[in-house]
Design a protein around this motif. Sequence first.
Motif, PDB file in Angstrom:
ATOM      1  N   LEU A 470       0.845  -1.191   0.000  1.00 25.56           N
ATOM      2  CA  LEU A 470       0.000   0.000   0.000  1.00 25.56           C
ATOM      3  C   LEU A 470       0.878   1.237   0.000  1.00 25.56           C
ATOM      4  N   ILE A 471       0.732   2.041  -1.020  1.00 24.51           N
ATOM      5  CA  ILE A 471       1.345   3.363  -1.069  1.00 24.51           C
ATOM      6  C   ILE A 471       0.323   4.292  -1.714  1.00 24.51           C
ATOM      7  N   TYR A 472      -0.018   5.367  -1.028  1.00 24.89           N
ATOM      8  CA  TYR A 472      -1.027   6.275  -1.553  1.00 24.89           C
ATOM      9  C   TYR A 472      -0.475   7.120  -2.700  1.00 24.89           C
ATOM     10  N   ARG A 473       0.787   7.478  -2.622  1.00 27.12           N
ATOM     11  CA  ARG A 473       1.402   8.297  -3.659  1.00 27.12           C
ATOM     12  C   ARG A 473       2.897   8.012  -3.690  1.00 27.12           C
ATOM     13  N   ASN A 474       3.517   8.313  -4.818  1.00 25.21           N
ATOM     14  CA  ASN A 474       4.972   8.251  -4.924  1.00 25.21           C
ATOM     15  C   ASN A 474       5.484   9.648  -5.265  1.00 25.21           C
ATOM     16  N   ASN A 475       6.700   9.742  -5.800  1.00 26.08           N
ATOM     17  CA  ASN A 475       7.265  11.021  -6.213  1.00 26.08           C
ATOM     18  C   ASN A 475       7.357  12.005  -5.040  1.00 26.08           C
ATOM     19  N   TYR A 476       8.162  11.640  -4.040  1.00 27.53           N
ATOM     20  CA  TYR A 476       8.371  12.547  -2.911  1.00 27.53           C
ATOM     21  C   TYR A 476       9.828  12.487  -2.453  1.00 27.53           C
ATOM     22  N   ASN A 477      10.236  13.584  -1.831  1.00 27.07           N
ATOM     23  CA  ASN A 477      11.590  13.712  -1.287  1.00 27.07           C
ATOM     24  C   ASN A 477      11.451  14.575  -0.035  1.00 27.07           C
ATOM     25  N   ASN A 478      11.206  13.928   1.093  1.00 28.64           N
ATOM     26  CA  ASN A 478      10.768  14.622   2.299  1.00 28.64           C
ATOM     27  C   ASN A 478      11.773  14.501   3.433  1.00 28.64           C
ATOM     28  N   PHE A 479      11.833  15.563   4.248  1.00 28.21           N
ATOM     29  CA  PHE A 479      12.718  15.605   5.399  1.00 28.21           C
ATOM     30  C   PHE A 479      11.895  15.917   6.644  1.00 28.21           C
ATOM     31  N   GLY A 480      12.258  15.316   7.777  1.00 30.32           N
ATOM     32  CA  GLY A 480      11.546  15.572   9.024  1.00 30.32           C
ATOM     33  C   GLY A 480      12.479  15.529  10.213  1.00 30.32           C
ATOM     34  N   ALA A 481      12.120  16.260  11.253  1.00 31.84           N
ATOM     35  CA  ALA A 481      12.891  16.252  12.498  1.00 31.84           C
ATOM     36  C   ALA A 481      11.923  16.349  13.669  1.00 31.84           C
ATOM     37  N   ASP A 482      12.234  15.654  14.768  1.00 30.89           N
ATOM     38  CA  ASP A 482      11.397  15.629  15.966  1.00 30.89           C
ATOM     39  C   ASP A 482      12.271  15.839  17.182  1.00 30.89           C
ATOM     40  N   ILE A 483      11.687  16.440  18.202  1.00 32.87           N
ATOM     41  CA  ILE A 483      12.328  16.531  19.504  1.00 32.87           C
ATOM     42  C   ILE A 483      11.252  16.368  20.559  1.00 32.87           C
ATOM     43  N   SER A 484      11.554  15.630  21.625  1.00 27.82           N
ATOM     44  CA  SER A 484      10.533  15.363  22.645  1.00 27.82           C
ATOM     45  C   SER A 484      11.171  15.342  24.024  1.00 27.82           C
ATOM     46  N   TYR A 485      10.309  15.581  25.011  1.00 26.07           N
ATOM     47  CA  TYR A 485      10.719  15.472  26.410  1.00 26.07           C
ATOM     48  C   TYR A 485       9.610  14.729  27.138  1.00 26.07           C
ATOM     49  N   GLN A 486       9.961  13.722  27.924  1.00 33.36           N
ATOM     50  CA  GLN A 486       8.972  12.947  28.657  1.00 33.36           C
ATOM     51  C   GLN A 486       9.513  12.588  30.029  1.00 33.36           C
ATOM     52  N   ILE A 487       8.569  12.338  30.949  1.00 27.00           N
ATOM     53  CA  ILE A 487       8.971  11.887  32.278  1.00 27.00           C
ATOM     54  C   ILE A 487       8.557  10.440  32.434  1.00 27.00           C
ATOM     55  N   PHE A 488       9.277   9.726  33.278  1.00 31.11           N
ATOM     56  CA  PHE A 488       9.010   8.310  33.507  1.00 31.11           C
ATOM     57  C   PHE A 488       8.526   8.027  34.930  1.00 31.11           C
ATOM     58  N   GLU A 489       8.501   9.059  35.777  1.00 24.00           N
ATOM     59  CA  GLU A 489       7.972   8.925  37.125  1.00 24.00           C
ATOM     60  C   GLU A 489       7.097  10.131  37.434  1.00 24.00           C
ATOM     61  N   PRO A 490       6.143   9.981  38.352  1.00 19.84           N
ATOM     62  CA  PRO A 490       5.223  11.081  38.656  1.00 19.84           C
ATOM     63  C   PRO A 490       5.955  12.361  39.050  1.00 19.84           C
ATOM     64  N   LYS A 491       5.354  13.469  38.652  1.00 15.52           N
ATOM     65  CA  LYS A 491       5.894  14.782  38.990  1.00 15.52           C
ATOM     66  C   LYS A 491       4.726  15.712  39.276  1.00 15.52           C
ATOM     67  N   GLY A 492       4.660  16.210  40.512  1.00 11.44           N
ATOM     68  CA  GLY A 492       3.539  17.046  40.898  1.00 11.44           C
ATOM     69  C   GLY A 492       2.244  16.268  40.847  1.00 11.44           C
ATOM     70  N   ASN A 493       1.250  16.786  40.138  1.00 10.38           N
ATOM     71  CA  ASN A 493      -0.052  16.127  40.029  1.00 10.38           C
ATOM     72  C   ASN A 493      -0.131  15.188  38.832  1.00 10.38           C
ATOM     73  N   LEU A 494       0.984  14.985  38.125  1.00 13.95           N
ATOM     74  CA  LEU A 494       0.967  14.186  36.912  1.00 13.95           C
ATOM     75  C   LEU A 494       1.703  12.873  37.110  1.00 13.95           C
ATOM     76  N   ASN A 495       1.060  11.793  36.685  1.00 11.66           N
ATOM     77  CA  ASN A 495       1.752  10.501  36.643  1.00 11.66           C
ATOM     78  C   ASN A 495       2.776  10.475  35.513  1.00 11.66           C
ATOM     79  N   SER A 496       2.408  11.096  34.383  1.00  8.42           N
ATOM     80  CA  SER A 496       3.298  11.112  33.232  1.00  8.42           C
ATOM     81  C   SER A 496       2.915  12.264  32.325  1.00  8.42           C
ATOM     82  N   TYR A 497       3.876  12.719  31.550  1.00  5.12           N
ATOM     83  CA  TYR A 497       3.568  13.670  30.482  1.00  5.12           C
ATOM     84  C   TYR A 497       4.676  13.618  29.445  1.00  5.12           C
TER      85      TYR A 497
END
Length: 785
Positions: A470-497
């Motif tokens: 399955l490919i919806y379209r061809n003819n592409y040349n794309n670039f992407g970048a991601d950055i994330s920050y997450q916690i693995f233990e509760p902090k304040g009122n949040l179990n995770s974010y």
Amino acid sequence: MERTQNAPKIDGILDDNVWKNAEIATNFTQIRPEIGNKLPNEERTEVKLSYDDNAIYIAAYLYDDPSKIMKQLTARDNFGQSDFFLVALNPNNDSQNDTYFVVFSSGQQADAIANPTIGEDYGWNAVWESAVKINDDGWALEMKIPYRALRFADQKEPTWGIQFHRHFRRLRSQYTWNPLDPTQGYVGLYHGELKGLDNIKPPVRLNLYPFSTGLINNYDGDTDTDLTFGMDVKYGITDNFTLDATLVPDFSQAGFDNITLNLGPFEQTFSEQRQFFTEGVDLFSKGDLFFSRRIGNSPSGQLNLADNEEASIPNEVKVLNAIKVSGRTKDGLGIGLFNAITEKTYATITNTDTQESRKEVVEPFANYNILVVDKQFNGNSSIGLINTNVLREGNFRDGNATALVGDIKNKRNTYRIVPQLKMSNVNYQNSELETGYSTFIYVGKTHGNLRYSFDHSFADTKYNINDLGLIYRNNYNNFGADISYQIFEPKGNLNSYSVNAYVNYENLANPGTFTGTNFGAEFNAQNKGLNNYGFWADFEPGKQYDYFESRDGRAFIYENLASAGGYYSSNYNKKFAFDINANSFKIFEDGRDLFGYNLTLSPRFRFNDKFLLIYSAALNVSNGSRGYATFVDDQPIFGERNRHSLTNSVSANYTFNPLNTLALTFRHYWDTVKYDNDFFTLLDNGLLTTASGYSFDNIGDSPNINFSTWNIDFSYSWQFAPGSFLTALYRNQLFNRDTLAEESYTDTLNNLFDQPIQHTLSLRVQYFIDFNGLKSVFKNNKSAS
């Protein structure tokens, strides 16, 4: 672990002799929401193991306050609101290929295969035994896992990977027997070792699943019946390789597809619901060359009809049989073979003047094949080669695709590289042979709170894998970048974010033309009350060039599109809970006033541990959007349109016990598209103009749409013996499409019920036969004689 001469009775009562002196595995450690905590003594977990020539036996006592144990009854493989105990076994002890066996406090089961590539695949099913008993100081369970449910080599003194998980649903807290670091690496790297399974022999793994389905169809006053017989087979060719086959398959009880109105330039696709094509396909999924709905989908052939001819074309092609051979050796070499055959399919073409009819082939006899070779190494990496091939009889097109793929991590599990190189060949028989190429590369940091990644994807104009992929379209040349920050233990009122930001820059491969860019961010969290929520925003700044909406390869330009949204999901542990999802979008472009929003509300009520009811309503509104409407004189005509859709759906389940379930699924989908009277033509510079003077009076048939579908599935499932099921299903379906876009919801519903209704009643019986059980019967009969 010690061998037993007397197998325990699987009843959840731990009074068998085998458990009296067995070693205890305890001291479970928390992995979420906090890391490293130990269970208090009144909530401790104690696990015992034994084995014999036929199976591994597991007993667990999970201490707890019985009034706090959540134990919702659900269908198999559905986690629901229940505590659970999970056993992960890895006979190759390679850190990558686990088999999960899960027992819920309700007594229900789940099982899966798991690895770093696919995650957890609960479409895989095995036949094994378990029992649960709720006690005054917690709950107890026993499990019998036959060796036929596992793949392992014949070794005198094997060492298996093993892990135990315990989950408290009321707190969403999870503990493992062997300590696990969720911030780094795949969970299989943290398994303990199981020793002592001395001198066990892999059994003959031959399981038969004969089945029969009776079918009654009624449509527009005509009734037809059908009775089919078939069989699924699982056979262990070697200790680690298994043949799965479906002979004369029957998929009449697969769930219905959630059809929507498709205005876009790409095909509409649906997820796989046929069990044979969802179970144990992890190897075949590598490289994304396999889209199983291609097999048995609508016919691929095109008809050239005269003006006085009309055609009746089947919606799907019958699958004659399908087989899978897959497995992995002790040293990590995985091999997969797949083959499926579909029958020749005809369309009936009728002359509307003479009423004479003829038949024409729209899908020939076709053969679908996949070959995969995959090598795992370092306990966390793999490299593989996959080839797919479709051969069609006669002058119909053939397709072939090959991919070299990798998933490589460093030994510390801190960085990951995913390289892919793909090639496709499409043989159009008497016209041409097209060869295309595609590449993908991902590089990312995969440990710690702060993570980032970069990716690049490319496909030339001839890359086409749609014969089996399955490919919806061809003819592409794309670039992407991601950055994330997450916690693995509760902090304040949040179990995770987690917070994630991204940017994408997209181009055509040929010519190397810029097509658009977007950037955005999202935030997701769970608070101490176990409520989940999040929000997101996305922006497409400046001019965006869509080369596909026009259907003729020219660019259609739009500018400055912004969208944002959020969701809230309340704690499912409560009897009443709800999900709400809302987003809106707007375009900032001179001369345009595009605005829209989507709103979904889904309340759910758990009447008791047996009965769950979920209702969902989704409203989608788009005013002032522009897109392709029709062709006039081989020229694409664009229109400005208002589109409104409303979907109502109900899901209800009543589970009498782990073996008996009633289920209801209902969906009504209504979609209207209303165009303004002034239509556009597309200029070569990508802009639209009304100067050509097109209107409803001179474009031919009205492109306005009123689209409505209705589906109901009501089923009863009874597991009358291990691995053996009786399933009764009633289904009705309605469909209507016209140009009455201004009609009200009530009038549309009335028109829908003026259409012929399809009623389907089916009864399916599937029986599980284990060859080893048959051997025992014959052996006992011989001894008795």
